[in-house]
Design an enzyme around this catalytic site. Structure first.
Site, PDB file in Angstrom:
ATOM      1  N   GLY A   1      -9.215  47.013  -4.006  1.00 47.65           N
ATOM      2  CA  GLY A   1      -8.987  47.185  -5.441  1.00 47.65           C
ATOM      3  C   GLY A   1      -8.887  48.650  -5.841  1.00 47.65           C
ATOM      4  O   GLY A   1      -9.086  48.988  -7.004  1.00 47.65           O
ATOM      5  N   LEU A   2      -8.573  49.532  -4.876  1.00 48.09           N
ATOM      6  CA  LEU A   2      -8.436  50.958  -5.193  1.00 48.09           C
ATOM      7  C   LEU A   2      -6.969  51.383  -5.129  1.00 48.09           C
ATOM      8  O   LEU A   2      -6.644  52.553  -4.998  1.00 48.09           O
ATOM      9  CB  LEU A   2      -9.292  51.803  -4.243  1.00 48.09           C
TER      10      LEU A   2
ATOM     11  N   ASP B   1      -3.295  46.561 -19.132  1.00 48.53           N
ATOM     12  CA  ASP B   1      -2.011  47.288 -18.990  1.00 48.53           C
ATOM     13  C   ASP B   1      -0.811  46.379 -19.217  1.00 48.53           C
ATOM     14  O   ASP B   1       0.134  46.745 -19.909  1.00 48.53           O
ATOM     15  CB  ASP B   1      -1.929  48.062 -17.660  1.00 48.53           C
TER      16      ASP B   1
ATOM     17  N   ASP C   1      -1.508  51.473 -12.085  1.00 46.53           N
ATOM     18  CA  ASP C   1      -1.758  52.060 -10.766  1.00 46.53           C
ATOM     19  C   ASP C   1      -0.663  53.044 -10.372  1.00 46.53           C
ATOM     20  O   ASP C   1      -0.933  54.142  -9.860  1.00 46.53           O
ATOM     21  CB  ASP C   1      -1.872  50.949  -9.709  1.00 46.53           C
TER      22      ASP C   1
HETATM   23  C1  GLA Z   1      -4.351  45.569 -10.644  1.00 51.16           C
HETATM   24  C2  GLA Z   1      -2.946  45.819 -11.191  1.00 51.16           C
HETATM   25  C3  GLA Z   1      -2.987  46.692 -12.442  1.00 51.16           C
HETATM   26  C4  GLA Z   1      -3.984  46.163 -13.469  1.00 51.16           C
HETATM   27  C5  GLA Z   1      -5.328  45.849 -12.805  1.00 51.16           C
HETATM   28  C6  GLA Z   1      -6.283  45.176 -13.756  1.00 51.16           C
HETATM   29  O1  GLA Z   1      -4.891  46.760 -10.178  1.00 51.16           O
HETATM   30  O2  GLA Z   1      -2.151  46.460 -10.214  1.00 51.16           O
HETATM   31  O3  GLA Z   1      -1.687  46.775 -12.995  1.00 51.16           O
HETATM   32  O4  GLA Z   1      -3.473  45.059 -14.145  1.00 51.16           O
HETATM   33  O5  GLA Z   1      -5.183  45.024 -11.669  1.00 51.16           O
HETATM   34  O6  GLA Z   1      -6.629  46.029 -14.773  1.00 51.16           O
END
Ligand code: GLA
Length: 413
Positions: free
Chosen positions: A149-150, A62, A197
């Site tokens: 990581g959610l 991203d 996100d």
């Molecule tokens: C985190 C960041 C996102 C993206 C992911 C990896 O979730 O908030 O912007 O970069 O890592 O894909």
């Protein structure tokens, strides 16, 4: 939160996962939030929710202007809010059991390296954007597991931003809100995250994943076949290096893009680099920058191929791309860790698993798995047992359907 069991909305499966708890209806949670708000602050409140997310494919692309394919999950961060006459922001988190206060005078607000930074950062950005914000009382509570990581942080930012804008009667542009929340995290919190996100929290669609071009912000919804489910496996670890390494990876990507741009016209970000460009200029890059660039270039291609695979309902092809994505994140981008690799390896060997990979920033957190509906029971019972045996850690497992974006929820009562 007492009246509403944490995680029920996300169908959190406790070990052994014999029963998936019934889903709590959003209007029931909203009712509970409003009651708790009244008990703490007095008076009525409006209630809002914003979802967490799982990314099916397209990791660390991203912030390189590339492509991603997240889906909003059916676990949300909730905010109950009522405006105040003064400029005080009083926020109580039911998740961590803490209250904090800030005065929105624009001069004394500075980051505290605390969960409240996500709330204050959004308020600061709204004020900078010209919103006339009075104070507010807020009660927040999250079903999204923190540090997994959610995207619990983006869900908090977006729910707070939406709640404040709606409460003061400002029209809400969802793209602008996503960008504003990203800025809050980049500037106030100090994490140089991309847009994925916040964007999915603002644009999630029930029963669909979202394909997003992070440069143009064009997006489209994609439906998974009905005979597969997305299962999220939480490794229950988050290594402390995650935040620092994230910003380092971003800097490495920018350095690789700048080096390639010197000999390749039209390259503004790694998004613009083709596999041929990489073959040609690869020897000019350091081995580390070459591997970082190779991950991003190949991952962008995988996201495009994954969207095509879904269009033809080719879950086998989609799953193979997920597995390649994990290998690239592990070997080229170096953001995996032992626990994630173990979880992916175990899942990949199970029957009915089309694909498995780490999801999110890495260094712990969750894996995402595409599993045939007929294989779910075996998957749930086997993966928990084998992962615990290999690591000594009991994982949490979530079967998640895709959820809608941020919204106001009217309580049942
Ligand atoms: C985190 C960041 C996102 C993206 C992911 C990896 O979730 O908030 O912007 O970069 O890592 O894909």
């Amino acid at each position: 939160m007492g009246g509403v069991s944490c995680g029920h909305n996300a169908q959190v499966v406790k070990r052994p996962p014999r029963h998936t708890p019934a889903r709590t209806a959003p209007a029931v949670i909203a009712d509970d939030m409003a009651r708790r708000f009244a008990a703490r602050f007095g008076g009525p409140a409006r209630v809002y929710r914003a979802p967490g997310r799982v990314n099916l494919i397209g990791e660390h692309t991203d912030y390189n202007d590339g492509f991603v394919m997240p889906m909003a999950i059916d676990a949300s961060t909730w905010v109950a809010i009522a405006l105040r006459d003064d400029r005080r922001l009083v926020v109580h988190s039911e998740t961590v059991g803490e209250t904090f206060e800030a005065v929105l005078d624009g001069t004394t607000l500075s980051p505290r390296r605390h969960w409240s930074d996500y709330v204050v950062g959004v308020a600061v950005e709204l004020i900078d954007d010209g919103a006339e914000l009075p104070g507010a009382n807020m009660l927040v509570w999250s079903e999204v597991p923190r540090g997994a990581g959610l995207s619990s942080s983006a869900a908090l930012e977006v729910s707070v931003g939406f709640a404040l804008l709606d409460s003061v009667g400002r029209p809400i542009d969802r793209v602008a809100l996503a960008r504003l929340c990203q800025r809050a995290e980049n500037v106030f919190v100090g994490a140089r995250v991309g847009i994925m996100d916040q964007f999915i929290a603002c644009h999630g669609v029930a029963d669909a994943a979202v394909w997003l071009d992070c440069r143009s912000l064009d997006f489209r919804t994609l439906h998974l076949p009905t005979d597969v489910r997305v299962i999220i496996c939480n490794t229950m670890v988050k290594h402390a290096i995650a935040a620092g390494e994230y910003n380092t990876r971003r800097a490495e990507c920018e350095a690789a893009a700048a080096a390639i741009a010197r000999s390749t016209p039209g390259v503004h970000a790694l998004r613009d680099v083709t596999p041929d460009d990489l073959d040609r200029v690869g020897p000019l890059l350091s081995p580390v920058l070459f591997r970082r660039a190779r991950h991003v270039v190949t991952e962008n291609r995988r996201v495009l191929q994954a969207a095509e695979a879904l269009d033809r309902l080719d879950v086998v092809g989609f799953g193979a791309l997920m597995s390649n994505s994990h290998a690239s994140l592990r070997d080229d981008f170096a953001v995996s860790c032992r626990e994630l690799d173990v979880m992916v390896e175990i899942a990949s060997a199970l029957p009915g698993v089309y694909g498995a990979r780490m999801t999110g920033g890495g260094f712990g957190g969750c894996t995402v798995n595409l599993v045939a509906t007929t294989a779910i029971d075996t998957f749930l019972s086997t993966i928990a047992e084998r992962y615990a045996k290999a690591t000594g850690i009991q994982p949490d497992l979530y079967i998640s359907t895709a959820a809608d974006a941020v919204q106001r929820v009217v309580p049942v009562a």
